[in-house]
Design a protein around this motif. Structure first.
Motif, short mmCIF file in Angstrom:
data_model
loop_
_atom_site.label_atom_id
_atom_site.label_comp_id
_atom_site.label_asym_id
_atom_site.label_seq_id
_atom_site.Cartn_x
_atom_site.Cartn_y
_atom_site.Cartn_z
N LEU A 1 -3.96 -12.20 -8.09
CA LEU A 1 -2.50 -12.05 -8.06
C LEU A 1 -1.91 -12.41 -6.70
O LEU A 1 -0.70 -12.43 -6.53
N ASN A 2 -2.83 -12.63 -5.76
CA ASN A 2 -2.39 -12.88 -4.39
C ASN A 2 -1.59 -11.70 -3.83
O ASN A 2 -0.57 -11.88 -3.16
N TYR A 3 -2.05 -10.49 -4.12
CA TYR A 3 -1.43 -9.27 -3.61
C TYR A 3 -2.25 -8.78 -2.41
O TYR A 3 -3.47 -9.00 -2.37
N PRO A 4 -1.63 -8.06 -1.49
CA PRO A 4 -2.44 -7.41 -0.46
C PRO A 4 -3.32 -6.32 -1.08
O PRO A 4 -2.96 -5.79 -2.14
N GLN A 5 -4.43 -6.06 -0.45
CA GLN A 5 -5.31 -5.02 -1.00
C GLN A 5 -5.79 -4.07 0.10
O GLN A 5 -6.01 -4.48 1.24
N ILE A 6 -5.91 -2.81 -0.28
CA ILE A 6 -6.50 -1.81 0.62
C ILE A 6 -7.66 -1.18 -0.15
O ILE A 6 -7.46 -0.57 -1.20
N THR A 7 -8.86 -1.36 0.36
CA THR A 7 -10.01 -0.80 -0.35
C THR A 7 -10.41 0.54 0.27
O THR A 7 -10.12 0.81 1.43
N GLU A 8 -11.09 1.35 -0.53
CA GLU A 8 -11.67 2.62 -0.07
C GLU A 8 -10.65 3.54 0.62
O GLU A 8 -10.89 4.01 1.73
N MET A 9 -9.55 3.76 -0.03
CA MET A 9 -8.60 4.74 0.51
C MET A 9 -9.24 6.12 0.46
O MET A 9 -9.79 6.52 -0.57
N ASN A 10 -9.21 6.85 1.55
CA ASN A 10 -9.72 8.22 1.48
C ASN A 10 -8.64 9.25 1.81
O ASN A 10 -8.91 10.44 1.82
N GLN A 11 -7.42 8.76 2.06
CA GLN A 11 -6.31 9.71 2.25
C GLN A 11 -4.99 8.98 2.06
O GLN A 11 -4.78 7.89 2.60
N LEU A 12 -4.15 9.59 1.26
CA LEU A 12 -2.79 9.06 1.09
C LEU A 12 -1.95 9.74 2.17
O LEU A 12 -1.81 10.96 2.17
N ILE A 13 -1.41 8.96 3.09
CA ILE A 13 -0.70 9.58 4.22
C ILE A 13 0.79 9.69 3.94
O ILE A 13 1.38 10.75 4.09
N GLU A 14 1.38 8.62 3.49
CA GLU A 14 2.84 8.62 3.32
C GLU A 14 3.23 7.58 2.28
O GLU A 14 2.60 6.53 2.20
N VAL A 15 4.26 7.88 1.53
CA VAL A 15 4.74 6.86 0.58
C VAL A 15 6.24 7.03 0.39
O VAL A 15 6.76 8.15 0.40
N ASP A 16 6.95 5.91 0.28
CA ASP A 16 8.36 5.96 -0.11
C ASP A 16 8.63 4.77 -1.04
O ASP A 16 7.68 4.11 -1.47
N GLU A 17 9.86 4.47 -1.29
CA GLU A 17 10.16 3.42 -2.28
C GLU A 17 9.74 2.03 -1.80
O GLU A 17 9.68 1.09 -2.59
N VAL B 1 -1.89 4.55 4.07
CA VAL B 1 -3.10 5.27 3.68
C VAL B 1 -4.14 5.16 4.79
O VAL B 1 -4.07 4.28 5.65
N GLN B 2 -5.09 6.09 4.76
CA GLN B 2 -6.26 5.95 5.62
C GLN B 2 -7.39 5.38 4.77
O GLN B 2 -7.63 5.86 3.66
N LYS B 3 -8.03 4.35 5.28
CA LYS B 3 -9.15 3.77 4.53
C LYS B 3 -10.44 3.86 5.36
O LYS B 3 -10.41 3.98 6.58
N VAL B 4 -11.55 3.80 4.64
CA VAL B 4 -12.85 3.86 5.30
C VAL B 4 -13.24 2.44 5.70
O VAL B 4 -13.05 1.50 4.94
N THR B 5 -13.76 2.30 6.91
CA THR B 5 -14.31 1.00 7.31
C THR B 5 -15.78 1.21 7.66
O THR B 5 -16.27 2.33 7.66
N ASP B 6 -16.45 0.13 7.99
CA ASP B 6 -17.87 0.25 8.35
C ASP B 6 -18.07 1.10 9.60
O ASP B 6 -19.14 1.65 9.82
N TYR B 7 -17.01 1.18 10.41
CA TYR B 7 -17.18 1.87 11.71
C TYR B 7 -16.40 3.17 11.79
O TYR B 7 -16.43 3.84 12.80
N GLY B 8 -15.66 3.51 10.77
CA GLY B 8 -14.86 4.73 10.84
C GLY B 8 -13.68 4.64 9.89
O GLY B 8 -13.87 4.31 8.72
N TYR B 9 -12.51 4.92 10.39
CA TYR B 9 -11.32 4.91 9.54
C TYR B 9 -10.27 3.99 10.12
O TYR B 9 -10.25 3.72 11.31
N ARG B 10 -9.37 3.53 9.25
CA ARG B 10 -8.25 2.74 9.73
C ARG B 10 -7.02 3.17 8.93
O ARG B 10 -7.11 3.39 7.72
N VAL B 11 -5.89 3.28 9.59
CA VAL B 11 -4.65 3.61 8.90
C VAL B 11 -3.92 2.30 8.61
O VAL B 11 -3.72 1.48 9.51
#
Ligand SMILES: Cc1cc2nc3c(=O)[nH]c(=O)nc-3n(C[C@H](O)[C@H](O)[C@H](O)COP(=O)(O)OP(=O)(O)OC[C@H]3O[C@@H](n4cnc5c(N)ncnc54)[C@H](O)[C@@H]3O)c2cc1C
Lengths: 409, 255
Positions: free
Chosen positions: B136-152, B157-167
């Protein structure tokens, strides 16, 4: 360890096999070995609701339960382990007038036996079980010394006690055949191909009890019947673990606290019985309910609603189902399997195998050792049923009805 | 806000059996359930809905019997359910499945967030969510381990990486795959079951999706499975019941 012979072989490492091993090992120095083809306490025993209901209308049953309590006290001390025992007390509450008579009978039987029991009113029920809607409760019996336990820990407790007394235990090895010659048991054949000689074999294989002896020896009037309960999500403020368990005969239900959640057992008007000849060796492979008990709950909840109107919104975390082996007369089967000398059975424990385990173990031991039995063994005699067809639809119906019509816990 | 959660039917039993001849998973006769990670994706969608409103649609691709997992997902709060089912889809690999599911997203008119579990417990590939994003040519975020904030307009989100976490923050539409740590599942109630049981389930088949049929099913799948093996497990485990037995074992090992 390679055992080629023993004095007594016990088949089955559930509560009945392990309690029998423990009780025998206390009474005799005979060599005893127990074989379990899965893991100890992994079958019916692992699925129990674990109520140790003391009050029964038959004194013999109360004696069996008392013996279990005595064993628990003994083992807790011996092993320095509570075995998950919780003396919560119990409340049996009824609403229908016709249930009063049965409750009166239970009260008389219990107090004559010497159990502590007192009548309490709806307000007192409410104060002990605040989650319960008690406006319909017209009579309630409180038994302060009733308890529940962790059935798997109790089973392992019996076995540890037995092992300390020298019983040999082999798991993951099943018995494939009971061997006999000229109407005398001679031993067993194991799944490993080994033969173990013994003049006494005790069949305590739960739901598989007939598979072990039929058609070679005889058949027992018992089949596995689905027993089940639901466990709510954990809300320790509402369901603290020291609350009494409740028996609600008019709702065909019981409840008990369980690590912050509430166990709710509701019997269906028509229970489900199984043909054990078709069963796998491990109940993990039995699908007791394709929809995880939801449709059964929705169909049988109507009588329970009046005691717990918010049951519809209560989050249900688990559905637990397993085989309780019923008999047409709701009494266990413990004793010699005639006409084969040396062959004994302990089973058909009608949803009470945890509460009765110590007693059944003791009765079995006394029978095997030729001692005078502490209860009237004829009540439990395997030969009280004649012309048994263990895999017939008729027997399944009789055993399912025995559970459907059950009133107590 | 419109959210689509893709759920997969996986074998219920943890005892996975392998066909010794075909080297494929034996699925027949095995009771199925929603892939456990996918329920966390449903939960994440419900948490977003609790804040932003809108509709949560669960979608599964599978045989007609897969409605059971749609109902299970609905018990956990989804509003609508769609079964994507067609004999032509049988044997689709992750690439082909991603293509079909991306066409489902188009067919449904797109969504702000398309949720997936991190991976399915039967195949363990973790490829379908990212595959749909790519199609679909959409952005993707894999391995979310925390939903931090959402609005309209966006989700953080915080996702897991090979070395730790990334927001990571993204606008919509976006594809997100979810870990089990992302949230706590809530058990359903009898009322939830009843609602799910009585819910209507839409079915979509190949003809309604305007698919390029050369890209679907076994023949449209580029993956070739040569061989699958069960890793051998150790059977010779002995349970020790006392410190004394343990001491004995250690003594024997030292010999
Ligand atoms: C849902 C549910 C709730 C219950 N609640 C209560 C309760 O609240 N209170 C109460 O008192 N009772 C309760 N019960 C009943 C109680 O669990 C049983 O009565 C008791 O566990 C039966 O023990 P058992 O040893 O006969 O059977 P099992 O525990 O099934 O043991 C039989 C063993 O024999 C083994 N075996 C079979 N064949 C062979 C073979 N050929 N070779 C070797 N081993 C073999 C099996 O693997 C099994 O481990 C409940 C039961 C269920 C299912």
């Amino acid at each position: 360890m390679l055992i080629k012979s023993a004095d007594i072989i016990i088949i089955g490492g559930g509560l009945l096999g392990c309690a029998t091993a423990y009780q025998l090992s206390k009474r005799t120095s005979c060599s005893i070995v127990l074989y379990e083809r899965n893991d100890i306490a992994s079958q019916a025993t692992s699925r129990a609701a674990c109520l140790l209901t003391r009050a029964r209308t038959k004194p013999a049953l109360m004696s069996l339960v008392q013996e279990t309590y005595d064993c628990i006290a003994e083992l807790s001390q011996l092993l320095n382990d509570s075995l998950g025992y919780t003396e919560s007390g119990s409340i049996t509450a009824v609403s229908e007038l016709q249930s009063h008579v049965a409750l009166d009978d239970l009260y008389v039987a219990a107090t004559v036996f010497g159990l502590q029991a007192s009548w309490i009113d709806g307000h007192q029920v409410k104060s002990k079980l605040p989650w319960m809607e008690t406006s319909s409760v017209t009579k309630a019996l409180y038994m302060p010394t009733d308890a529940y336990i962790d059935s798997a820990m109790l089973c392992n407790g019996y076995l540890t006690g037995a092992k300390q007394n020298g019983v040999g235990v082999t798991t993951r090895v099943g018995v494939t055949n009971i061997l006999s010659h000229a109407n005398q048991v001679t031993g067993v054949e194991l799944s490993t191909g080994e033969i173990v000689h013994a003049p006494i074999v005790i069949n305590a294989t739960g739901a598989w009890i007939n598979r072990m002896i039929y058609p070679q020896f005889a058949a027992l009037a018992t089949v596995p019947v689905r027993s089940h309960f639901w466990i709510s999500e954990s809300i320790p403020t509402i369901f603290p673990i020291n609350q009494p368990f409740a028996i609600l005969p008019d709702a065909r239900a019981f409840t008990r606290p369980d690590v912050g959640g509430l166990i709710i057992g509701i019997r269906e008007p028509e229970c489900v019985a199984y043909d054990p000849s078709q069963w796998p060796d491990d109940i993990d492979d039995v699908d007791f309910s394709p929809d995880n008990g939801w449709s059964t709950l929705s169909q049988s909840v109507n009588l329970f609603e009046k005691y717990f109107p918010s049951i519809h919104d209560l989050r249900i975390a688990h559905y637990v189902a397993g085989p309780s082996c019923y008999t047409p007369d709701s009494m266990f089967i413990v004793g010699p399997l005639e006409p084969t000398a040396g062959l004994y059975v302990a089973g058909g424990c009608c949803g009470g195998g945890v509460a009765m385990s110590g007693g059944i173990g003791r009765m079995m031991s006394e029978i095997v050792l030729g001692e005078t039995c502490f209860v009237d063994q004829s009540l439990f005699s395997p030969s009280r049923f004649v012309d048994v067809h263990p895999y017939s639809a008729t027997l399944r119906k009789q055993c399912a009805d025995a559970r459907s019509n059950k009133k107590g816990g | 806000m419109i959210q689509i959660v893709f759920v997969k039917q996986v074998p219920f039993s943890t005892k996975v059996k392998m066909d010794p001849v075909t080297h494929t998973l034996v699925r027949s006769g095995v009771r199925t359930q929603v892939n456990p990670y996918d329920l966390h994706a449903v939960r994440a969608a419900i948490e977003v809905k609790d804040q932003c409103g809108g509709t949560v649609v669960v979608v599964t691709m599978g045989p007609p019997s897969a409605v059971a997992v749609l109902r299970e997902a609905m018990m956990h709060g989804a509003d609508e359910a769609v079964l994507v089912s067609d004999a032509a889809f049988a044997g689709s690999d992750t690439w082909s499945t991603s293509y079909i599911l991306s066409m489902v997203v188009r067919h449904l008119g797109g969504a702000d967030i398309q949720w997936f579990g991190k991976q399915a417990i039967d195949g363990d590939t973790a490829q379908v969510g990212p595959g749909v994003a790519a199609q679909l040519n959409y952005p993707q975020i894999t391995e979310m381990n925390q939903l931090i904030e959402v609005d309209e307009h966006s989700v953080t989100v915080q996702k897991v990486t090979d070395y730790g976490y990334r927001v990571v923050k993204s606008g919509f539409p976006v594809v997100i795959t979810v870990n089990k740590e992302a949230n706590q599942l809530l058990s359903p109630s009898l009322n939830d079951w009843l609602r799910a049981e009585n819910a209507e389930i839409r079915t979509i088949n190949a003809s309604s999706l305007q698919l390029d049929m050369s890209k679907v099913g076994l023949s449209g799948s580029p993956t070739r499975v040569k061989r699958i093996e069960l890793p051998s497990t150790k059977q010779d485990i002995v349970m020790l019941t006392s410190a004394h037995e343990l001491a004995q074992v250690i003594k024997n090992l030292r010999k």
